[in-house]
Design a protein around this motif. Structure first.
Motif, mmCIF file in Angstrom:
data_model
loop_
_atom_site.group_PDB
_atom_site.id
_atom_site.type_symbol
_atom_site.label_atom_id
_atom_site.label_comp_id
_atom_site.label_asym_id
_atom_site.label_seq_id
_atom_site.Cartn_x
_atom_site.Cartn_y
_atom_site.Cartn_z
ATOM 1 N N PHE A 25 0.818 -1.207 0.000
ATOM 2 C CA PHE A 25 0.000 0.000 0.000
ATOM 3 C C PHE A 25 0.857 1.266 0.000
ATOM 4 C CE2 PHE A 25 -2.993 -3.196 1.572
ATOM 5 C CZ PHE A 25 -4.026 -2.993 0.673
ATOM 6 N N ALA A 26 2.166 1.118 -0.088
ATOM 7 C CA ALA A 26 3.085 2.252 -0.241
ATOM 8 C C ALA A 26 3.707 2.160 -1.629
ATOM 9 C CB ALA A 26 4.168 2.218 0.831
ATOM 10 N N GLN A 27 3.904 3.312 -2.274
ATOM 11 C CA GLN A 27 4.491 3.314 -3.600
ATOM 12 C C GLN A 27 5.868 2.663 -3.575
ATOM 13 O OE1 GLN A 27 3.716 6.857 -6.209
ATOM 14 N NE2 GLN A 27 3.249 7.765 -4.201
ATOM 15 N N ASN A 58 -8.240 7.352 2.042
ATOM 16 C CA ASN A 58 -7.235 6.920 1.080
ATOM 17 C C ASN A 58 -7.211 7.887 -0.094
ATOM 18 O OD1 ASN A 58 -6.096 4.130 1.786
ATOM 19 N ND2 ASN A 58 -8.291 3.844 2.117
ATOM 20 N N ALA A 62 -5.179 4.779 -7.321
ATOM 21 C CA ALA A 62 -3.861 4.146 -7.353
ATOM 22 C C ALA A 62 -3.999 2.865 -8.166
ATOM 23 C CB ALA A 62 -3.365 3.840 -5.935
ATOM 24 N N TRP A 64 -1.771 -1.048 -9.148
ATOM 25 C CA TRP A 64 -0.651 -1.963 -8.986
ATOM 26 C C TRP A 64 -0.275 -2.512 -10.351
ATOM 27 C CZ3 TRP A 64 -4.788 -1.836 -5.672
ATOM 28 C CH2 TRP A 64 -4.510 -1.561 -4.332
ATOM 29 N N LEU A 112 3.190 -0.494 -6.591
ATOM 30 C CA LEU A 112 2.071 0.438 -6.408
ATOM 31 C C LEU A 112 2.479 1.772 -7.014
ATOM 32 C CD1 LEU A 112 -0.733 1.122 -5.231
ATOM 33 C CD2 LEU A 112 0.456 1.908 -3.177
ATOM 34 N N ASN A 115 -0.253 6.870 -6.008
ATOM 35 C CA ASN A 115 -0.419 7.384 -4.645
ATOM 36 C C ASN A 115 -0.200 6.293 -3.617
ATOM 37 O OD1 ASN A 115 -1.515 10.248 -4.870
ATOM 38 N ND2 ASN A 115 -2.940 9.155 -6.211
ATOM 39 N N ASN A 116 0.215 6.676 -2.424
ATOM 40 C CA ASN A 116 0.194 5.758 -1.293
ATOM 41 C C ASN A 116 -1.248 5.605 -0.830
ATOM 42 O OD1 ASN A 116 3.021 5.418 -1.113
ATOM 43 N ND2 ASN A 116 3.203 7.324 0.023
ATOM 44 N N THR A 118 -2.957 4.988 2.517
ATOM 45 C CA THR A 118 -2.412 5.090 3.870
ATOM 46 C C THR A 118 -3.302 4.619 5.007
ATOM 47 O OG1 THR A 118 -3.169 7.380 3.942
ATOM 48 C CG2 THR A 118 -0.906 6.994 3.192
#
Length: 136
Positions: A25-27, A58, A62, A64, A112, A115-116, A118
């Motif tokens: 979930f983090a770039q 969030n 985003a 993946w 990813l 965006n993150n 978060t």
């Protein structure tokens, strides 16, 4: 035309190693090694399954990128998009299964982008749900 062997299913509830790990979930990129106890040597393809469930605050969007390295030095890949809620009022989910060639380095790379995501309430996983065993 050569015969194509039937694909073999992999059940993560019976082989926990088929769950390669949590969806990032983090770039950035996470590398997942595909265990030979899940996909044996000689396999020619893998069925990758990924799922995400977003809850809380969030970023609005985003995606993946799931990639494998193939023998000629190139990559084969697919992507999965998700829309979050910057206000935190909506839960969103997405999943996708996709066939990829068995990677030359036994590794699936998941990146990813945009965006993150978060929120600590987010959940997701990267799994193997099947494989082509190779020529009979």
């Amino acid at each position: 035309m050569a015969d194509v062997a039937p694909w073999r299913s992999v059940e993560p509830s019976e082989n926990g190693e088929a769950i390669l790990g949590p969806l990032p979930f983090a770039q950035g990129t996470v590398a997942y090694t595909i265990p030979s106890t899940v996909v044996p040597d000689g396999a020619t393809g893998i069925l990758v399954f990924a799922w995400a469930a977003l809850a809380g605050v969030n970023a609005a969007i985003a995606w993946w990128h799931f990639a494998v390295n193939v023998g000629d030095g190139s990559q084969n890949w697919f992507s999965m998009l998700v829309a979050g809620d910057p206000d935190g009022g909506t839960t969103a989910a997405n999943s996708q299964a996709f066939w990829l060639p068995f990677p030359s380095d036994h590794t699936l790379y998941v990146t990813l982008a945009a965006n993150n995501l978060t929120s600590p309430a987010n959940r997701g996983a990267v799994e193997i749900h099947g494989y082509y065993p190779g020529p009979a």
